[in-house]
Design a protein around this motif. Structure first.
Motif, PDB file in Angstrom:
ATOM      1  N   ALA A   1       0.851  -1.196   0.000  1.00  9.16           N
ATOM      2  CA  ALA A   1       0.000   0.000   0.000  1.00  9.16           C
ATOM      3  C   ALA A   1       0.884   1.242   0.000  1.00  9.16           C
ATOM      4  O   ALA A   1       0.592   2.226  -0.677  1.00  9.16           O
ATOM      5  CB  ALA A   1      -0.911  -0.003   1.230  1.00  9.16           C
ATOM      6  N   TRP A   2       1.969   1.169   0.745  1.00  7.70           N
ATOM      7  CA  TRP A   2       2.901   2.302   0.795  1.00  7.70           C
ATOM      8  C   TRP A   2       3.638   2.445  -0.527  1.00  7.70           C
ATOM      9  O   TRP A   2       3.767   3.529  -1.072  1.00  7.70           O
ATOM     10  CB  TRP A   2       3.870   2.105   1.959  1.00  7.70           C
ATOM     11  CG  TRP A   2       5.048   3.028   2.027  1.00  7.70           C
ATOM     12  CD1 TRP A   2       6.343   2.667   2.155  1.00  7.70           C
ATOM     13  CD2 TRP A   2       5.025   4.468   1.998  1.00  7.70           C
ATOM     14  NE1 TRP A   2       7.138   3.771   2.197  1.00  7.70           N
ATOM     15  CE2 TRP A   2       6.362   4.902   2.100  1.00  7.70           C
ATOM     16  CE3 TRP A   2       4.028   5.419   1.880  1.00  7.70           C
ATOM     17  CZ2 TRP A   2       6.725   6.239   2.090  1.00  7.70           C
ATOM     18  CZ3 TRP A   2       4.379   6.764   1.863  1.00  7.70           C
ATOM     19  CH2 TRP A   2       5.719   7.164   1.971  1.00  7.70           C
ATOM     20  N   MET A   3       4.095   1.333  -1.083  1.00  6.28           N
ATOM     21  CA  MET A   3       4.805   1.399  -2.361  1.00  6.28           C
ATOM     22  C   MET A   3       3.890   1.855  -3.487  1.00  6.28           C
ATOM     23  O   MET A   3       4.334   2.435  -4.478  1.00  6.28           O
ATOM     24  CB  MET A   3       5.421   0.036  -2.702  1.00  6.28           C
ATOM     25  CG  MET A   3       6.616  -0.291  -1.822  1.00  6.28           C
ATOM     26  SD  MET A   3       7.207  -1.969  -2.012  1.00  6.28           S
ATOM     27  CE  MET A   3       7.511  -2.055  -3.759  1.00  6.28           C
TER      28      MET A   3
ATOM     29  N   ARG B   1      10.075   6.574 -14.241  1.00  4.64           N
ATOM     30  CA  ARG B   1      11.463   6.620 -14.698  1.00  4.64           C
ATOM     31  C   ARG B   1      11.679   5.710 -15.914  1.00  4.64           C
ATOM     32  O   ARG B   1      12.462   6.011 -16.793  1.00  4.64           O
ATOM     33  CB  ARG B   1      12.412   6.171 -13.587  1.00  4.64           C
ATOM     34  CG  ARG B   1      12.773   7.268 -12.623  1.00  4.64           C
ATOM     35  CD  ARG B   1      13.448   6.670 -11.411  1.00  4.64           C
ATOM     36  NE  ARG B   1      13.335   7.559 -10.264  1.00  4.64           N
ATOM     37  CZ  ARG B   1      14.357   8.290  -9.829  1.00  4.64           C
ATOM     38  NH1 ARG B   1      15.534   8.232 -10.402  1.00  4.64           N
ATOM     39  NH2 ARG B   1      14.203   9.086  -8.789  1.00  4.64           N
TER      40      ARG B   1
ATOM     41  N   PHE C   1       3.470   9.452  -3.054  1.00  2.53           N
ATOM     42  CA  PHE C   1       4.837   9.219  -2.591  1.00  2.53           C
ATOM     43  C   PHE C   1       5.311   7.793  -2.860  1.00  2.53           C
ATOM     44  O   PHE C   1       6.341   7.378  -2.357  1.00  2.53           O
ATOM     45  CB  PHE C   1       4.930   9.512  -1.087  1.00  2.53           C
ATOM     46  CG  PHE C   1       4.221  10.753  -0.687  1.00  2.53           C
ATOM     47  CD1 PHE C   1       4.633  11.984  -1.186  1.00  2.53           C
ATOM     48  CD2 PHE C   1       3.131  10.712   0.168  1.00  2.53           C
ATOM     49  CE1 PHE C   1       3.969  13.137  -0.826  1.00  2.53           C
ATOM     50  CE2 PHE C   1       2.468  11.863   0.529  1.00  2.53           C
ATOM     51  CZ  PHE C   1       2.882  13.081   0.038  1.00  2.53           C
ATOM     52  N   GLY C   2       4.532   7.033  -3.612  1.00  2.00           N
ATOM     53  CA  GLY C   2       4.864   5.617  -3.799  1.00  2.00           C
ATOM     54  C   GLY C   2       6.032   5.410  -4.740  1.00  2.00           C
ATOM     55  O   GLY C   2       6.192   6.105  -5.743  1.00  2.00           O
ATOM     56  N   ILE C   3       6.850   4.414  -4.411  1.00  3.22           N
ATOM     57  CA  ILE C   3       8.040   4.158  -5.215  1.00  3.22           C
ATOM     58  C   ILE C   3       7.675   3.452  -6.527  1.00  3.22           C
ATOM     59  O   ILE C   3       8.378   3.550  -7.529  1.00  3.22           O
ATOM     60  CB  ILE C   3       9.062   3.326  -4.415  1.00  3.22           C
ATOM     61  CG1 ILE C   3      10.440   3.395  -5.080  1.00  3.22           C
ATOM     62  CG2 ILE C   3       8.597   1.892  -4.256  1.00  3.22           C
ATOM     63  CD1 ILE C   3      11.552   2.913  -4.206  1.00  3.22           C
TER      64      ILE C   3
ATOM     65  N   ASP D   1       7.044   5.984  -9.086  1.00  2.00           N
ATOM     66  CA  ASP D   1       8.322   6.610  -9.416  1.00  2.00           C
ATOM     67  C   ASP D   1       9.125   5.732 -10.371  1.00  2.00           C
ATOM     68  O   ASP D   1       9.638   6.195 -11.386  1.00  2.00           O
ATOM     69  CB  ASP D   1       9.093   6.841  -8.118  1.00  2.00           C
ATOM     70  CG  ASP D   1      10.344   7.651  -8.338  1.00  2.00           C
ATOM     71  OD1 ASP D   1      10.215   8.857  -8.612  1.00  2.00           O
ATOM     72  OD2 ASP D   1      11.449   7.065  -8.261  1.00  2.00           O
ATOM     73  N   MET D   2       9.201   4.443 -10.041  1.00  2.00           N
ATOM     74  CA  MET D   2       9.937   3.512 -10.904  1.00  2.00           C
ATOM     75  C   MET D   2       9.360   3.468 -12.310  1.00  2.00           C
ATOM     76  O   MET D   2      10.070   3.582 -13.290  1.00  2.00           O
ATOM     77  CB  MET D   2       9.850   2.097 -10.328  1.00  2.00           C
ATOM     78  CG  MET D   2      10.821   1.784  -9.251  1.00  2.00           C
ATOM     79  SD  MET D   2      10.511   0.074  -8.775  1.00  2.00           S
ATOM     80  CE  MET D   2      11.779  -0.150  -7.593  1.00  2.00           C
TER      81      MET D   2
END
Lengths: 277, 290
Positions: free
Chosen positions: B121-123, B137, B128-130, B133-134
């Motif tokens: 859930a955080w990712m 990118r 703000f999740g990674i 972001d990944m």
């Protein structure tokens, strides 16, 4: 010939790398987040950016979380002790004493492990309320038997069947009582199987969510999975991710270490329990 | 032991069946009155030839939950089997550092379900999740995705977490099957110069199939009763509400104890039916292989 071989090797190791990365990364990232504080959490970092134990300190000094960990330890330990002692005697009966309907009974026990938990939830709720166990940790000890017993009985019975009867017969000839036989002969031979099943029962009880969510109603009685699911911030829109991740790491680390240490045993226990089904 | 099992399994199950035919509510369980099939299906006659059906069997939300559960089960088990097979084949090969890889693969399995749901859930956090972001990118997506909140991706999010968490289990079961295949078959194939792809389809696959089927049955039964991942990851979302979630909501949140019991009963019957047919079908398959 050399190039395709090299290519194949590289592809293989790339695959291995992908597998390891996806397995480890989420846990790594949880640890990373748990060590960040303040604004750093809200920036995506791939490498350790700041190291602070603030989140851990806040969770531990909170008081309730410590109590909740003790709750989980208590429930899981008692579940393991009770289910193992019941299962050993049952497994003895199933593997050594001939009686009618033995196979059918074993199958029935096994089928209990396929029960959807939700199907017994309302009936169990009534039982637990009648027994006056609602919001008591004993309600969990009691209800967790539904999935630990079938599993432990099944695995221990399979294991016990493989032990030679001759040892036992010799003991009987020497005039040993059944209790002595169980204590002096079986337990020493059984302990590897018992460690495995006990560990799996422990993990299961440690992780269980639905019953813990339903049968416990106050914060200080909750076990850790429910506690983590319910951590909330000051306001609805401010979820303390740092704290949640710290709590998650605290709860998970012992399990990961246990699993890595007992890896081989767990694997054999799992497959014995599952393949026979 | 049998007495305990009867007390925690058989008796509650029977009571659940019973409650599904009553008007029990959570505070008045003791005063439950028998109402017959009303929780399942009831025709209310408004007079003059008009009327309406009520009950679980005509409840759109229930059928939506049934459909969600079946879809989740089918997709998760398919992906887990495929990935599990790949991981098992890799682990079955001899290479340096295999023990380490095997330990690493076990980690997702060791992490409690609730914790993995929270971690993901955080990712998958929309701001703000990674994960966003990944993917950004890598130019897979152009803007952040609200993984767990949007109806289109909620099921996908749940599937990602479940597949991540349970593929190790699948891999272990398949690996156990793979290791039972005698090595000399492979040596013979190698001597005869048969291509690895052919060896896989002619030797490995048929021999490992029984193990795979057992693993599939186990996972499918688990997936059909899925609760905690969805409860934590995508609460209150129509796109991921499964039968278990539906039943618990009615039992404890909506004060419809009897109705929830009826849903539990139906879920039990559905799983029992599927189990029996699974076992029947796999027996047939196993026999044909021999």
């Amino acid at each position: 010939m050399a190039v395709p071989y090299l290519l194949k090797r590289t592809a293989f190791y790339a695959l291995v790398a992908v597998i390891v990365f996806q397995a480890v990364f989420p846990f790594y990232y949880a640890i990373l987040t748990s060590l960040e504080s303040g604004q750093a959490i809200f920036e995506v970092n791939y490498l350790p950016y700041s190291l602070s134990l603030d989140n851990y300190w806040r969770m531990i000094s909170d008081g309730v979380f410590g109590k909740q960990i003790l709750n989980s330890v208590f429930v899981a330990t008692v579940v393991v002790i009770i289910s193992l002692s019941l299962a050993v005697t049952a497994a003895y009966a199933f593997s050594r004493i001939r009686f009618r309907g033995r196979g059918l009974l074993l199958l029935t026990i096994l089928s209990v492990s396929m029960f959807p938990q939700i199907a017994v939830l309302s009936g169990l709720f009534e039982v637990i309320r009648t027994l006056g166990l609602f919001n008591s940790l004993w309600s969990l000890v009691f209800s967790y038997m539904i999935f630990t017993l079938p599993f432990t009985v099944w695995v221990l019975t399979t294991f016990m069947r493989k032990l030679p009867v001759e040892i036992e017969e010799a003991a009987v000839m020497d005039g040993a009582s059944p209790v002595t036989i169980i204590r002096r002969i079986f337990l020493p031979l059984m302990w590897p199987a018992m460690v495995t099943t006990g560990l799996l029962a422990f993990i299961h009880a440690w992780n269980e969510f639905l019953f813990a969510l339903t049968f416990l109603s106050t914060d200080s009685q909750r076990t850790v999975p429910v506690a983590i699911a319910m951590i909330s911030g000051v306001s609805e829109f401010e979820i303390p991710w740092g704290n949640i991740m710290a709590a998650s790491v605290i709860v998970t680390l012992p399990l990961v270490i246990l699993v890595l240490v007992f890896q081989r045993k767990i694997v054999s226990g799992l497959t014995a329990g599952a393949v026979k089904g | 032991m049998l007495a305990v099992l009867a007390a925690v399994a058989a008796y509650p199950l029977i009571r659940t069946f019973y409650f599904s035919f009553t008007d029990a509510s959570i505070d008045l369980i003791d005063e439950a009155q028998w109402v017959g099939f009303r929780n399942y299906l009831e025709y209310v006659d408004y007079g003059e030839g008009e009327g309406e059906y009520f009950g679980l069997l005509v409840d759109e939300r229930w059928w939506r939950a049934v459909w969600n559960t079946l879809r989740f089960t089918f997709l998760s088990v398919t992906f887990e089997t495929a990935f599990g097979l790949v991981v098992a084949l890799v682990l079955n090969t001899n290479f340096r550092g295999r023990a380490l890889v095997r330990a690493a693969v076990l980690i997702p399995w060791a992490i409690p379900t609730i914790v993995s749901a929270k971690m993901w859930a955080w990712m998958m956090h929309d701001q703000f999740g990674i994960l966003n972001d990944m993917l950004m990118r890598l130019h897979v997506i152009a803007e952040p995705v609200a993984w767990t909140a949007s109806d289109q991706t909620a099921m996908l999010a749940v599937l990602i977490v479940d597949v991540w968490k349970t593929t190790p289990f699948m891999a272990l079961l398949i690996l156990a099957g793979l290791q039972m295949i005698p090595a000399d078959i492979y040596e013979a194939a190698k001597l005869d110069g048969i291509s690895p792809v052919r060896v896989f389809w002619r030797v490995t696959w048929p021999l490992v199939l029984p193990a795979v089927l057992v693993a599939v049955v186990f996972r499918a039964l688990d997936a059909l009763r899925v609760f905690d991942i969805i409860y934590v990851l995508t609460p209150n979302n129509d796109a991921t509400r499964t039968m278990s979630i539906f039943a618990r909501e009615n039992l404890f949140d909506f004060d419809q104890f009897a109705y929830g019991s009826a849903a539990s009963t139906l879920l039990f019957l559905i799983i029992a039916m599927l189990t029996i047919s699974f076992i029947w079908a796999t027996r047939m398959n196993v026999e044909r292989e021999e």
